[in-house]
Scaffold this motif. Structure first.
Motif, short mmCIF file in Angstrom:
data_model
loop_
_atom_site.label_atom_id
_atom_site.label_comp_id
_atom_site.label_asym_id
_atom_site.label_seq_id
_atom_site.Cartn_x
_atom_site.Cartn_y
_atom_site.Cartn_z
N LEU A 1 10.23 10.09 -60.52
CA LEU A 1 10.39 8.90 -60.75
C LEU A 1 8.95 8.47 -61.24
CD1 LEU A 1 12.10 6.62 -57.82
CD2 LEU A 1 12.72 7.29 -60.37
N ARG A 2 8.85 7.56 -62.59
CA ARG A 2 7.70 7.34 -62.95
C ARG A 2 6.48 6.66 -62.05
NH1 ARG A 2 10.40 2.94 -66.85
NH2 ARG A 2 10.77 1.48 -65.25
N SER A 3 5.30 7.35 -62.07
CA SER A 3 4.25 6.73 -61.18
C SER A 3 3.38 5.95 -61.90
CB SER A 3 3.62 8.08 -60.62
OG SER A 3 3.33 8.78 -61.39
N ASP A 4 3.27 6.39 -63.18
CA ASP A 4 2.53 5.36 -64.01
C ASP A 4 3.25 5.42 -65.57
OD1 ASP A 4 1.39 7.87 -64.90
OD2 ASP A 4 -0.14 6.70 -65.95
N ILE A 5 3.12 4.49 -66.40
CA ILE A 5 3.53 4.45 -67.83
C ILE A 5 2.92 5.03 -68.75
CG2 ILE A 5 4.55 2.70 -69.49
CD1 ILE A 5 6.03 2.86 -66.80
N THR A 6 1.47 5.39 -68.44
CA THR A 6 0.54 5.70 -69.65
C THR A 6 0.91 7.22 -70.00
OG1 THR A 6 -1.21 4.28 -68.84
CG2 THR A 6 -2.02 6.10 -70.14
N THR A 7 1.16 7.96 -69.07
CA THR A 7 1.46 9.36 -69.26
C THR A 7 2.64 9.39 -70.04
OG1 THR A 7 0.57 9.68 -67.06
CG2 THR A 7 1.79 11.67 -68.17
N SER A 8 3.65 8.75 -69.76
CA SER A 8 4.90 8.78 -70.64
C SER A 8 4.59 8.25 -72.21
CB SER A 8 6.07 7.85 -70.08
OG SER A 8 6.33 8.27 -68.76
N GLU B 1 2.63 12.45 -87.07
CA GLU B 1 2.24 12.34 -88.34
C GLU B 1 1.40 10.90 -88.65
OE1 GLU B 1 2.56 14.96 -90.26
OE2 GLU B 1 3.23 16.04 -88.66
N HIS B 2 1.53 10.18 -87.70
CA HIS B 2 0.97 8.75 -87.82
C HIS B 2 -0.59 8.49 -87.81
CE1 HIS B 2 2.44 4.56 -87.76
NE2 HIS B 2 1.26 4.30 -86.95
N ARG B 3 -1.10 8.07 -88.67
CA ARG B 3 -2.27 8.29 -88.82
C ARG B 3 -2.98 6.94 -88.35
NH1 ARG B 3 -4.50 12.08 -86.84
NH2 ARG B 3 -2.17 12.81 -86.38
N LEU B 4 -2.38 5.86 -88.60
CA LEU B 4 -3.07 4.63 -88.05
C LEU B 4 -3.08 4.35 -86.75
CD1 LEU B 4 -1.35 2.01 -90.71
CD2 LEU B 4 -3.56 2.62 -90.55
N PRO B 5 -3.99 3.63 -86.22
CA PRO B 5 -4.01 3.35 -84.62
C PRO B 5 -2.67 2.73 -84.29
CG PRO B 5 -5.89 2.30 -85.90
CD PRO B 5 -5.12 2.67 -86.70
N LEU B 6 -2.44 3.13 -83.11
CA LEU B 6 -1.19 2.66 -82.23
C LEU B 6 -1.48 1.55 -81.27
CD1 LEU B 6 0.63 6.21 -82.16
CD2 LEU B 6 1.35 4.05 -83.52
N ARG B 7 -0.56 0.57 -80.88
CA ARG B 7 -0.90 -0.25 -80.09
C ARG B 7 0.54 -0.47 -79.30
NH1 ARG B 7 -4.67 -1.82 -83.89
NH2 ARG B 7 -6.78 -2.51 -83.09
N PHE B 8 0.55 -0.44 -77.89
CA PHE B 8 1.74 -0.54 -77.43
C PHE B 8 1.53 -1.34 -76.10
CE2 PHE B 8 2.53 3.66 -79.29
CZ PHE B 8 3.51 3.34 -80.18
N CYS B 9 2.60 -2.05 -75.39
CA CYS B 9 2.61 -2.63 -74.24
C CYS B 9 3.68 -2.53 -73.41
CB CYS B 9 2.12 -4.06 -74.48
SG CYS B 9 3.52 -5.19 -75.35
N TYR B 10 3.53 -2.61 -72.29
CA TYR B 10 4.84 -2.56 -71.37
C TYR B 10 4.69 -3.52 -70.10
CZ TYR B 10 1.71 0.23 -68.82
OH TYR B 10 0.54 0.76 -68.05
N ILE B 11 5.75 -4.00 -69.57
CA ILE B 11 5.86 -4.39 -68.15
C ILE B 11 6.81 -3.83 -67.74
CG2 ILE B 11 6.15 -6.70 -66.69
CD1 ILE B 11 5.13 -8.36 -68.92
#
Lengths: 388, 206
Positions: free
Chosen positions: A77-84, A95-105
C-alpha cells in the motif's frame, strides 16, 4: 458492556460534518495549486514493494503494509506519493523537457503507533516540482507551501530549513567505521544530543567539526545562524551547502514579511531520498510538524528518469486539528416531509427546488414527531400531506 | 509571556529535579506530590510544571502539551517516543540490571524473565543471543523469582537494598540510567530561545 463492532487501530471514521470541513480546506488548497500551475495527479493505491523500499532507508520497509498478488509478488500500500510520482514521470514524461508541476491530496498508509494527528492511514497534501535544478525550485516550493497554509487560515507557522549535504559534509569528517557513523547520523536525525555527545566523545574528528557537532543543539535560529556557521572551519561540502542556504535565505527575503524562516543545520528528515535543501513546518497549534519537504534529485534515477526534483507534503490531519474548531459547518439543506399519497407531488417539489440549485432531502412522514420543527429551519422545511 | 510547560516525573526523581531548579536559582516553591495539585504555575518565570507518572512524561512531551520533560532513561528506552533528548541531568542515577536468586548456580541459562521493561529486556537478551520468555509485571517484579514465576528479573537498581531483602543478586548490567531533559520537536523550535537559556543555565551547574 454492549458489543460494538471494532475497527482496526489507526484508521479514522470521517462523519459528514468533519468531511465537509475537510473538503472546504481541500477546495481552498486545490485553488492555490491551480493558480501556481500544479496539476492534480492520482497515484495507484498499491505498487510493487520494490518501488518503495530501495528508495527509502531499510527500516522504512517495516512501516509498509504488504500483501501478495496471485503470482506471489509482494505488493505494498502506498506509504508516500512522491515515489509513485517519480515512477510515473520516468515512465510517461521521459521525452518531456519542460518543468513538470504536480499536486495531490491522497491517503497513505504506514504501520506506526497511532497518536494524535498520525494514524496508520492519513491524508497528505503535496506538490512536486520536477525538472528545475537548484534553489529557484526550492524557493517556489517553500513559498507555495506557505501560501497554502495562509490561504486555509494558518498564519503563525515557521518554516525550518536545513541541508542534507551539510550533514553529509559533517559526517565525512568523522573517522569511524560505517556502523558507528550510522549511529551518529541516527542520533542527529532523532535529535538525541545526549547520545550524540557520547558517540563522538572518543573518536577522531577535526576540532572544528567536533565543535559544530557538539553544539548542533544550539545552532538554530534566523539567518544569523548561517553567518555564525560560516565562521567555523568546515569542509567544501558543508560550505557549498551553507552558501545554498544563504542564497535561499536571500531569495525568500522579499517574502519574509509573510514567511518566518529559521535555519537548522542538524535538520534531517526521515526519508532517505532527500539530496539537498530540506524543510519542516511548525505551528504552535500542533505538537507535531505540519509537514515538510525537500530536494530529491536522485529518486528518479532508480526508475531511469534522472531529473532534478523538489517537493513538499503537509499532513491534512494536522491542518484539520488546528482549523477544525474555527471552520463553520454551514450545512443547510431543504427538507420535504410527505405522506405516502403525496410522494409524487413531493418529488415534483423537490425537482423544482433542485432546479433552483438547492439541496433537498426527502423524508417520508410516518408520524408527526418526525417533522423537523427547529424554528431556524422553518423556511427550509416543506410539508406535503393530505389534510385529515 | 507564554508559558513554558515542563512535565515532571513523580517519585524519587521529583525531589532531585526540584533541587536542580533551586541550584539554578529558580524558586519554584511548594511543588510536591502531597498537595494533590497536578499543575503549578509560576507567572514570574513564565513556567508551568506538571506532575505526572514517569511513563506519561514522554507522552505529554511527544504530543506537545508539555514543551519539556524530565524523564528517566529507563522510560525513554522502553517507550521510544518521538522526543528530542537534550541533556543528561545526571539525576536519579541507577542501573538497569538482570538479577537472579542469590543461591542460583552460575552458568545455568535463564529461560524466563519478569520485568516492567519488556522491550529493554527483550533487546538485551536478543543481543546476548539468549532466547528467553518475557513476563511483563507492573511492579514488585522481585516476586517473579520468589514465587517461581521466573528465573530472573530485569529492573532498575539504585542502592541494591530491595534486591538484598529479596535475596537476589545482580547477574548482568544492562546500562546506566539517569534522568534526561527531553523536548517536543515543535516546541524546541518555537520556544527555542527560552529553552536554550534554560539549557545553558542547567549545563553550567552539572
Amino acid at each position: 458492556m454492549d458489543y460494538i463492532f471494532q475497527k482496526p487501530a489507526g484508521v479514522k471514521d470521517f462523519l459528514p460534518p468533519l468531511v465537509r470541513k475537510k473538503r472546504q480546506i481541500e477546495r481552498a488548497i486545490y485553488d492555490v495549486f491551480e493558480k501556481w500551475g500544479y496539476e492534480e495527479i492520482i497515484a495507484p493505491s498499491f505498487e510493487y514493494l520494490e518501488t518503495f523500499i530501495s528508495s527509502n532507508s531499510p527500516g522504512f520497509s517495516d512501516k509498509i503494509f504488504k500483501f501478495f498478488d496471485r503470482q506471489g509478488r509482494v505488493l505494498a500500500l502506498r506509504s508516500d506519493i512522491t515515489t509513485s510520482i517519480a515512477r510515473m514521470v520516468a515512465t510517461y514524461y521521459g521525452e518531456h523537457r519542460l518543468p513538470l508541476r504536480f499536486c495531490y491530496i491522497s491517503n497513505v498508509f504506514r504501520f506506526q503507533e497511532p497518536r494524535k494527528g498520525r494514524d496508520q492511514e492519513f491524508f497528505q497534501v503535496g506538490g512536486e516540482l520536477i525538472g528545475i535544478k537548484g534553489i529557484q525550485a526550492d524557493t517556489e516550493i517553500i513559498l507555495l507551501a506557505s501560501e497554502i497554509l495562509k490561504r486555509i487560515g494558518i498564519s503563525d507557522f515557521i518554516v525550518n530549513i536545513g541541508h542534507i549535504k551539510f550533514l553529509e559534509g559533517l559526517l565525512d569528517e568523522i573517522d569511524a567505521d560505517p556502523g558507528k557513523k550510522e549511529q551518529i547520523a541516527h542520533a542527529i536525525l532523532g535529535k538525541n544530543f545526549v547520545l550524540l555527545e557520547e558517540l563522538i566523545k572518543d573518536i577522531t574528528v577535526k576540532t572544528g567539526t567536533k565543535q559544530v557537532l557538539l553544539s548542533l543543539s544550539s545552532f538554530y535560529g534566523g539567518p544569523e545562524i548561517l553567518e555564525k556557521l560560516s565562521k567555523t572551519p568546515l569542509n567544501e561540502k558543508c560550505r557549498n551547502a551553507l552558501s545554498e542556504l544563504e542564497t535561499l535565505s536571500e531569495m525568500l527575503k522579499g517574502f519574509n514579511n509573510d514567511v518566518r524562516l529559521t535555519f537548522d543545520p542538524g535538520l534531517a528528515r526521515g526519508l532517505e531520498y532527500y539530496t539537498g535543501i530540506v524543510f519542516e513546518i511548525y505551528s504552535p497549534g500542533s505538537g507535531f510538524p505540519l509537514g515538510g519537504g525537500g530536494r530529491y534529485d536522485n529518486l528518479m534515477d532508480k526508475f531511469n528518469g534522472n531529473r532534478p526534483a523538489t517537493g513538499f507534503a503537509l499532513t491534512e490531519e494536522a491542518l484539520l486539528s488546528i482549523l477544525e474548531k474555527d471552520i463553520v459547518d454551514s450545512y443547510e439543506p431543504n427538507y420535504i416531509f410527505y405522506d405516502m399519497e403525496n410522494f409524487i407531488r413531493a418529488l415534483k417539489k423537490a425537482e423544482e427546488l433542485r432546479r433552483q440549485n438547492l439541496a433537498v432531502k426527502m423524508i417520508p412522514l410516518e408520524n408527526e414527531e418526525n417533522i423537523y420543527m427547529d424554528a431556524s429551519f422553518a423556511s427550509k422545511t416543506f410539508i406535503i400531506r393530505t389534510k385529515k | 509571556m507564554e508559558f513554558l510547560t515542563i512535565a515532571l516525573s513523580k517519585g524519587r526523581i521529583l525531589g532531585e529535579t526540584m533541587e536542580l531548579f533551586k541550584k539554578i536559582e529558580m524558586h519554584l516553591d511548594n511543588v510536591s506530590e502531597e498537595s494533590r495539585k497536578l499543575i503549578f504555575e509560576f507567572e514570574d518565570y513564565g513556567m508551568r510544571l506538571i506532575l505526572s507518572k514517569p511513563l506519561d512524561v514522554p507522552i505529554f512531551v511527544e504530543h506537545g502539551v508539555a514543551d519539556l520533560g524530565v524523564a528517566g532513561k529507563d522510560v525513554l528506552l522502553e517507550e521510544s517516543k518521538d522526543v528530542f533528548e537534550l541533556l543528561d541531568l545526571n539525576l536519579a542515577r541507577c542501573r538497569m540490571v538482570v538479577a537472579v536468586p542469590e543461591d542460583r548456580a552460575p552458568g545455568i541459562p535463564i529461560y524466563r524473565v519478569a520485568t516492567k521493561y519488556p522491550r529493554i529486556a527483550e533487546s538485551f537478551f536478543l543481543k546476548k543471543a539468549q532466547p528467553v520468555e518475557i513476563i511483563k509485571l507492573n511492579g514488585s517484579v522481585e516476586l517473579g523469582p520468589l514465587l517461581g514465576l521466573s528465573d530472573a528479573i530485569v529492573d532498575i537498581v539504585a542502592t541494591g537494598h530491595t534486591l538484598k531483602e529479596n535475596r537476589l543478586k545482580i547477574e548482568d548490567e544492562i546500562c546506566p540510567i539517569s534522568a534526561r531533559l527531553i523536548a517536543n520537536q515543535v516546541s524546541f523550535r518555537l520556544k527555542s530561545s527560552r529553552i536554550q537559556e534554560l539549557l545553558s543555565r542547567i549545563r553550567a551547574i552539572i
